[in-house]
Design a protein around this motif. Sequence first.
Motif, mmCIF file in Angstrom:
data_model
loop_
_atom_site.group_PDB
_atom_site.id
_atom_site.type_symbol
_atom_site.label_atom_id
_atom_site.label_comp_id
_atom_site.label_asym_id
_atom_site.label_seq_id
_atom_site.Cartn_x
_atom_site.Cartn_y
_atom_site.Cartn_z
ATOM 1 N N ALA A 111 16.435 41.685 79.484
ATOM 2 C CA ALA A 111 17.093 42.895 78.986
ATOM 3 C C ALA A 111 18.463 43.114 79.615
ATOM 4 N N ALA A 112 18.749 42.456 80.744
ATOM 5 C CA ALA A 112 20.047 42.579 81.398
ATOM 6 C C ALA A 112 20.996 41.454 81.037
ATOM 7 N N GLY A 113 20.592 40.595 80.101
ATOM 8 C CA GLY A 113 21.467 39.509 79.685
ATOM 9 C C GLY A 113 21.507 38.349 80.661
ATOM 10 N N GLN A 114 20.463 38.195 81.469
ATOM 11 C CA GLN A 114 20.377 37.081 82.406
ATOM 12 C C GLN A 114 19.287 36.110 81.960
ATOM 13 N N PRO A 115 19.460 34.820 82.236
ATOM 14 C CA PRO A 115 18.388 33.874 81.930
ATOM 15 C C PRO A 115 17.222 34.067 82.896
ATOM 16 N N LYS A 116 16.022 34.100 82.344
ATOM 17 C CA LYS A 116 14.835 34.349 83.162
ATOM 18 C C LYS A 116 13.800 33.269 82.887
ATOM 19 N N LEU A 117 13.245 32.699 83.946
ATOM 20 C CA LEU A 117 12.263 31.628 83.800
ATOM 21 C C LEU A 117 11.080 32.107 82.974
ATOM 22 N N ASN A 118 10.650 31.277 82.034
ATOM 23 C CA ASN A 118 9.536 31.593 81.154
ATOM 24 C C ASN A 118 8.266 30.971 81.716
ATOM 25 N N PRO A 119 7.365 31.789 82.278
ATOM 26 C CA PRO A 119 6.167 31.238 82.916
ATOM 27 C C PRO A 119 5.188 30.597 81.943
ATOM 28 N N ASP A 120 5.342 30.841 80.651
ATOM 29 C CA ASP A 120 4.475 30.167 79.684
ATOM 30 C C ASP A 120 4.725 28.664 79.676
ATOM 31 N N TYR A 121 5.915 28.257 80.080
ATOM 32 C CA TYR A 121 6.265 26.831 80.045
ATOM 33 C C TYR A 121 6.566 26.241 81.417
ATOM 34 N N LEU A 122 7.021 27.047 82.353
ATOM 35 C CA LEU A 122 7.449 26.544 83.650
ATOM 36 C C LEU A 122 6.752 27.283 84.798
ATOM 37 N N GLU A 123 6.318 26.503 85.786
ATOM 38 C CA GLU A 123 5.890 27.106 87.047
ATOM 39 C C GLU A 123 7.102 27.360 87.929
ATOM 40 N N SER A 124 8.066 26.454 87.872
ATOM 41 C CA SER A 124 9.307 26.619 88.628
ATOM 42 C C SER A 124 10.349 25.660 88.082
ATOM 43 N N ALA A 125 11.605 25.957 88.393
ATOM 44 C CA ALA A 125 12.719 25.071 88.055
ATOM 45 C C ALA A 125 13.850 25.439 88.988
ATOM 46 N N LYS A 126 14.347 24.492 89.752
ATOM 47 C CA LYS A 126 15.390 24.795 90.727
ATOM 48 C C LYS A 126 16.150 23.535 91.122
ATOM 49 N N ILE A 127 17.320 23.770 91.708
ATOM 50 C CA ILE A 127 18.122 22.668 92.244
ATOM 51 C C ILE A 127 17.517 22.255 93.572
ATOM 52 N N ILE A 128 17.140 21.002 93.685
ATOM 53 C CA ILE A 128 16.547 20.526 94.941
ATOM 54 C C ILE A 128 17.509 19.656 95.742
ATOM 55 N N GLU A 129 18.581 19.168 95.091
ATOM 56 C CA GLU A 129 19.603 18.385 95.798
ATOM 57 C C GLU A 129 20.975 18.748 95.230
ATOM 58 N N ARG A 130 21.973 18.837 96.096
ATOM 59 C CA ARG A 130 23.353 19.086 95.684
ATOM 60 C C ARG A 130 24.261 17.909 96.015
ATOM 61 N N GLU A 131 23.930 17.162 97.030
ATOM 62 C CA GLU A 131 24.698 15.996 97.440
ATOM 63 C C GLU A 131 23.773 14.811 97.594
ATOM 64 N N PRO A 132 24.198 13.610 97.227
ATOM 65 C CA PRO A 132 25.508 13.319 96.616
ATOM 66 C C PRO A 132 25.611 13.757 95.155
ATOM 67 N N LYS A 133 24.455 14.057 94.538
ATOM 68 C CA LYS A 133 24.474 14.501 93.148
ATOM 69 C C LYS A 133 23.493 15.649 92.969
ATOM 70 N N GLN A 134 23.769 16.471 91.989
ATOM 71 C CA GLN A 134 22.892 17.595 91.670
ATOM 72 C C GLN A 134 21.611 17.083 91.022
ATOM 73 N N VAL A 135 20.477 17.560 91.550
ATOM 74 C CA VAL A 135 19.176 17.203 91.004
ATOM 75 C C VAL A 135 18.380 18.485 90.776
ATOM 76 N N VAL A 136 17.858 18.635 89.549
ATOM 77 C CA VAL A 136 17.023 19.790 89.202
ATOM 78 C C VAL A 136 15.604 19.295 88.968
ATOM 79 N N LEU A 137 14.638 19.995 89.567
ATOM 80 C CA LEU A 137 13.238 19.630 89.395
ATOM 81 C C LEU A 137 12.531 20.724 88.582
ATOM 82 N N TYR A 138 11.981 20.330 87.426
ATOM 83 C CA TYR A 138 11.194 21.227 86.592
ATOM 84 C C TYR A 138 9.713 20.957 86.869
ATOM 85 N N LYS A 139 8.950 22.023 87.168
ATOM 86 C CA LYS A 139 7.500 21.912 87.274
ATOM 87 C C LYS A 139 6.896 22.658 86.086
ATOM 88 N N LEU A 140 6.250 21.922 85.196
ATOM 89 C CA LEU A 140 5.759 22.476 83.943
ATOM 90 C C LEU A 140 4.413 23.172 84.122
#
Length: 800
Positions: free
Chosen positions: A100-129
């Motif tokens: 309702a505030a115009g921000q992206p919000k994690l949808n628990p129906d599909y994801l348990e979590s999703a976050k950046i786990i590494e920034r260097e040397p490259k960005q890595v995002v881990l999705y847990k379904l």
Amino acid sequence: MSHVGVPRGTVRKRRSLALLTAGVLTIPALAGCSSDSEETSRGVPQDIAPAARDRVADGSTVNWAVDAMPTTLNAFQADADSATTKITGALLPTLFPMDAAGQPKLNPDYLESAKIIEREPKQVVLYKLNQQAVWSDGREIGAPDFVAQWRALSGKDSAFWTARNAGYERIEKIERGADDLQVRVTFAKPYADWRSLFSPLYPKEITGSPDTFNDGARTALKNTAGPFQLKSVSKAKGTVTLVRSPRWWGDKAKLDTLVFRAVAPKDRTKALADGTVHITDVDATTADRIALALRDGSNGQPLAHGPGADLTPAAALRSWALAHGSDEEQAEIAQAAREKNRKAVVAYGAEQKALRGYAVRKSLEPAYTQLALNGESGPLADDRVRRAVARALDRQELAETVLKPLGLPAKPLGSHLALAGQPGYKDGSGALGDQNTKEAQALLADAGWTQGGAAEKPKDTKAGSEAEKKADKDEAEDKKKADKEADKTDKDEEKADRAAVGSDDSAASRAEGLYIVGQDDKPGAGPVQAPDASTATHVLAPSRAAAAQSLALLRQASAVSAVSEDGTTAEAASKATAQDKATAQDKQPGGAAGAYAPLGTAAPAPASVKGPLGKDGKTLTLRFVLPSGPGSQSLRGVGERIAAMLEKIGIGTEITKVPDESYFKDHIASGDYDLALYSWPATAYPATDGRPIYAKPEPATDGSLLVEQNYTRVGTDHIDQLFDQAVAELDEKAARELMKQADARIWAAAGSIPLFQRPQLVAVDKKLANVGAFGFAAPRYQDIGFTDRQAAGSPADRKK
């Protein structure tokens, strides 16, 4: 409400253009040039009649009106539209829907979590379904689906017909994590808006090959993963029917069936009254009729509106006398008219009675209306003229024109890249300045537009020139011709003279739908010159004084956007070097877009300008293109007010009304306009979605401009660099500061002037819950239903 000239493609993949009939925003009051700090803003709340799920009955069918049948169910194709978005939202995974505030919000129906786990040397995002998440065929949602969608949308394989590949082209690889429920995404380049990816997520059976991607998902989706699944698509009936999915693992859908029904905006009042639909966007006229129906239902009085309501007693008596008079012919005509009116009154009364079963739910749509100034050629290629137009506008008045009648907050919008209530919203309009007639006139004077300028000869025409000598010689020879030839010559010369000074007999002034504001034969009003195709590529260069003013405005824009939330400089927050390079570009000769007349500059033009200004024998007249359809009255009203404001500073406008269906394609996208009104949707990802809208156009090999979605053709290298920095900045706070700086410079360039956020009016069966004017938020389709079991299916199932 109805949308005018909406191009295909309204999903996030490509920010959609909506040409609206009305709109408004709730925003803190403008602070002029003092808008230096982060603003705390609140948006208008959504209006959906919220109810707990245990109060919503199971079962029943709901009909939801859409503008037209979707041409595709593939949200990533260019012809996807708002119907595509609604339908796929109920069928496919959205990993980060907007809240309702115009921000992206994690949808628990599909994801348990999703976050950046590494920034260097490259960005890595881990999705847990979510371990329960499966497609309707029983297969688990997993890494193969992510890989297939990345390959289809990366832009590396042209066999896939995609509208845009933003973000996907930055991915280096996707692989399985520690188990089948983990997806590991590695980026070749940092990407701040990674949450925008994989929404909606299609099964690999669709995205795995060009054939299935291009054609397989246009009219069918056999494999889905939402609270509903697709049952049928009927072009003959104009319906897309969804049914409750037996494979859905989340909260069970309250409805048995959800039908999306194509209903043209002009037919929606009747559709509501007939019980054809339960939910539909409506315009202000229909909203007023529903309000009157609710009022009339409680007072028990005869209707004081509708057909025949304005009939005076004297007129009624005359009609009766004619109907019963001795003149049989007149009596027959009068009786037929009275019978027609009686039937209309009965039909109107029946419709009003039926409309009592609905409520109008109101909020502000996540989209804003702007005045677009085409800076490719003509007078608006000069940034001083664009800024003069902007500073002539009373944006508060324009917002009130649209919003006050609807009972919504009427405040002008202060940002191109965020709306009130969204994180990072800041009023950046101070980079351009508030409405000021004198300074607008000073800008025009500096650009060379003056009283009497329309009568002047071009500066490169000199007395005694070869051209004039030749003209004298030709005139002498003409005098020696026969009398009959002399008469013809006189007529031709008179016609040429009229064309040279812009006679009202020009082809432009005779064009259908054309009205020239300020050209009403008023005393002192100069003649108007019709637009000449030969001048379409003429670009006015800024003067030496304007270069200094440009630098002054860029400093002002920097001042507006330089202070971050904690008081540190934005440059420090961004840790960028590209900005320093851009600042050096701003100091180059000729100045940069964004200069304005310094505070206190006296306006050479008189306070009350009579008629358009001119220069080099041409009047300052801009072609203002507006849609002509019945649903665009409010938009045309705003356009006419803008024209009146411009007239006060000496700018004439040719208001040209064109068919709704050609408004975008033939005028906005092609650049066939000087001024136009259209809107852009809000986004949670301005660094990604805003760049193609404000990117500096680049010349193509054929000499044309590659404008992406920047239909104003106005941009700078500095703005592009700020977008590029923000999209790669993984610190959210620093990225927002960069977007505020970009917004200040977009204001300064004066190609796009935000006016107001547009209204959202939705007529809904009064017994339906959890649906209506959603504002920023995405619908939760599984929660929609009737609060009264006995009312399930009513009034849309009511028999007439």
